[in-house]
Design a protein around this motif. Structure first.
Motif, PDB file in Angstrom:
ATOM      1  N   TYR A 113       0.764  -1.120  -0.166  1.00 31.27           N
ATOM      2  CA  TYR A 113       0.071   0.147   0.140  1.00 31.27           C
ATOM      3  C   TYR A 113       0.914   1.249   0.025  1.00 31.27           C
ATOM      4  O   TYR A 113       2.028   1.449   0.453  1.00 31.27           O
ATOM      5  N   ASN A 160      -1.550  -5.461  -2.267  1.00 32.14           N
ATOM      6  CA  ASN A 160      -2.375  -4.375  -2.482  1.00 32.14           C
ATOM      7  C   ASN A 160      -1.404  -3.523  -3.657  1.00 32.14           C
ATOM      8  O   ASN A 160      -0.374  -2.970  -3.444  1.00 32.14           O
ATOM      9  N   VAL A 338     -11.000   5.886  -3.197  1.00 33.71           N
ATOM     10  CA  VAL A 338      -9.944   5.133  -2.678  1.00 33.71           C
ATOM     11  C   VAL A 338     -10.736   4.364  -1.726  1.00 33.71           C
ATOM     12  O   VAL A 338     -11.899   4.154  -1.515  1.00 33.71           O
ATOM     13  N   SER A 339      -9.961   3.347  -0.973  1.00 31.22           N
ATOM     14  CA  SER A 339     -10.347   2.501   0.344  1.00 31.22           C
ATOM     15  C   SER A 339     -11.086   1.239  -0.618  1.00 31.22           C
ATOM     16  O   SER A 339     -11.090   1.208  -1.816  1.00 31.22           O
ATOM     17  N   GLU A 348     -10.790   2.068  -8.810  1.00 30.35           N
ATOM     18  CA  GLU A 348      -9.836   3.281  -8.787  1.00 30.35           C
ATOM     19  C   GLU A 348      -8.428   2.708  -9.750  1.00 30.35           C
ATOM     20  O   GLU A 348      -8.296   1.606 -10.189  1.00 30.35           O
ATOM     21  N   PRO A 350      -4.812   2.483  -9.009  1.00 29.54           N
ATOM     22  CA  PRO A 350      -3.782   2.821  -8.070  1.00 29.54           C
ATOM     23  C   PRO A 350      -2.648   3.677  -8.162  1.00 29.54           C
ATOM     24  O   PRO A 350      -2.250   4.271  -7.246  1.00 29.54           O
ATOM     25  N   MET A 353      -3.967   7.138  -7.377  1.00 29.88           N
ATOM     26  CA  MET A 353      -4.448   7.332  -6.141  1.00 29.88           C
ATOM     27  C   MET A 353      -3.883   6.897  -5.180  1.00 29.88           C
ATOM     28  O   MET A 353      -2.948   7.302  -4.591  1.00 29.88           O
ATOM     29  N   THR A 354      -4.069   5.394  -4.700  1.00 34.32           N
ATOM     30  CA  THR A 354      -3.682   5.165  -3.387  1.00 34.32           C
ATOM     31  C   THR A 354      -2.199   4.649  -3.255  1.00 34.32           C
ATOM     32  O   THR A 354      -1.694   4.305  -2.368  1.00 34.32           O
ATOM     33  N   HIS A 355      -1.568   4.338  -4.801  1.00 38.89           N
ATOM     34  CA  HIS A 355      -0.100   4.058  -4.785  1.00 38.89           C
ATOM     35  C   HIS A 355       0.467   5.376  -5.333  1.00 38.89           C
ATOM     36  O   HIS A 355       1.631   4.926  -5.935  1.00 38.89           O
TER      37      HIS A 355
END
Length: 394
Positions: A113, A160, A338-339, A348, A350, A353-355
């Motif tokens: 993550y 993730n 996200v989430s 998403e 990644p 966004m999350t990465h």
């Protein structure tokens, strides 16, 4: 009556960790929404401070609602105790700081993550802790990467966002020979589908924000361990002193979420497998990542250490980044967010966004691409989910 050694996991999700009746014989536990607790005498203060009493002092140290949540998570993961945190990253960072000191080294999986990657790659080295990020699906590479300063091996499985499966037992066998602690992020699988402590891990962490909550209304984290002295150290030397305490209301919401975890995880998995099979056959999709597919690289290891494959899938479309953007912008039912782990299906990119913390030029090195799409498959009717992605791909 303590039920923890008597019943199976669906029952424990509802009843585990609780001894005796709730106050006033309430069916559901109350929320102890208080910062401070009172004493009868200075002698009582001394007993609490010396751990001779289970009474409470201050919610940053403990609280009845928090304690029940911690007890339940320890039961579900089959640990001796757990510590609740204000967020998943509070749990991750506190565990790492509690196990490492200047001069030590941590080995992490190459796919993590984004915020965990930043802690291991960029933050810990500022405090004299070296880090290596390698492909932990390669156990021979792990053995060759360990140095005399390696003290912790950290990974997620499934990872993730590319769902890589890491052989927990295999990693732990290597680590134990060298007295290295193994920390596993079990957020994607949850204790319903996987229990890393039983496979040799020392500490398990969760972003409780995700499946444990299940409803997108809580931010929280938790760490579970096999040794009680470590649990006390983590709680009082790190959680309390860093101040990442969970609120009693959030603990209560997580207790509520746990009651339906089994039902939800079975439905998430059922929908995810059907969606993965659909995508695998779609002419505009070139790669599908889901542990439940026999074609997936880690499928056999997943079958051996998991009781279910979870609700997250990732895939890539023909046409690269621009085509991927059109897909995530084109969905109607799914939510671009996200989430993960909510009742709603979330989609998403990644890398955007999350990465986002990963350097773009090194994404392939970490098992990612700019055009990888991640879907947290929700609890809607699968026909509606598939129609939504079909329209977006069209």
């Amino acid at each position: 009556m303590n039920l923890d050694n008597k019943y199976k996991k669906n029952t424990l999700l509802i009843h585990g960790g609780q001894v005796g009746n709730n106050p006033e014989k309430a069916l559901n536990p109350p929320i102890f929404q208080t910062s401070t607790f009172v004493f009868d005498s200075i002698e009582d203060v001394a007993k609490v401070m010396n751990f001779e009493s289970d009474d409470y002092v201050y919610t940053r140290g403990n609280n009845p609602t928090l304690r029940l949540f911690e007890n339940k998570m320890a039961v579900l993961e089959e640990g001796v105790g757990s510590v609740a945190f204000a967020s998943g990253m509070a749990a991750v960072s506190s565990v790492l700081f509690s196990l490492l000191k200047p001069g030590d080294e941590v080995i992490g999986n190459s796919t993590l993550y984004g915020s965990t990657y930043n802690v291991i790659k960029n933050l810990l080295p500022q405090y004299g802790v070296k880090s290596k990020l390698i492909d932990l699906t390669n156990l021979e590479l792990l053995e060759n990467s360990i140095s005399e300063n390696t003290k912790v091996i950290y990974f997620e499985t499934p990872s993730n966002p590319n769902l890589n499966i890491i052989d927990i037992k295999g990693v732990c066998e290597i680590a134990k020979e060298k007295n290295i602690k193994v920390v596993v992020d079990n957020t994607f699988a949850t204790p319903y589908f996987q229990r890393p402590l039983l496979l040799g891990a020392d500490v398990v962490v969760h972003s409780a924000t995700k499946y444990i909550s299940g409803h997108g209304d809580v931010v929280g984290g938790v760490a579970i361990a096999k040794k009680l002295d470590y649990v006390h150290k983590l709680k009082f030397d790190y959680m309390c002193e860093f101040g990442g305490v969970m609120s009693p209301f959030n603990a209560w919401l997580l207790l509520r979420g746990l009651k339906t975890l089994g039902v939800r995880m079975r439905e998430h998995e059922k929908n995810a497998l059907l969606l993965a099979k659909y995508l695998e056959k779609h002419p505009k999709v070139k790669n599908v990542y889901y542990p439940g597919l026999p074609s997936f690289k880690g499928h056999n290891i997943a079958k051996s250490q998991m009781e279910g494959f979870g609700g997250i899938i990732a895939f890539e479309v023909e046409g690269g980044l621009e085509a991927a953007k059109k897909v995530v912008n084109g969905v109607k039912l799914m939510k671009l967010a996200v989430s993960l782990g909510d009742c709603e299906t979330l989609i998403e990119l990644p890398a955007a966004m999350t990465h986002l913390g990963y350097p773009t030029e090194k994404l392939k090195e970490f098992g990612l691409t700019e055009s990888m799409i991640r879907i947290s498959v929700g609890l809607e009717d699968i026909e509606d989910i598939i129609e939504d992605i079909e329209n977006a791909l069209r």
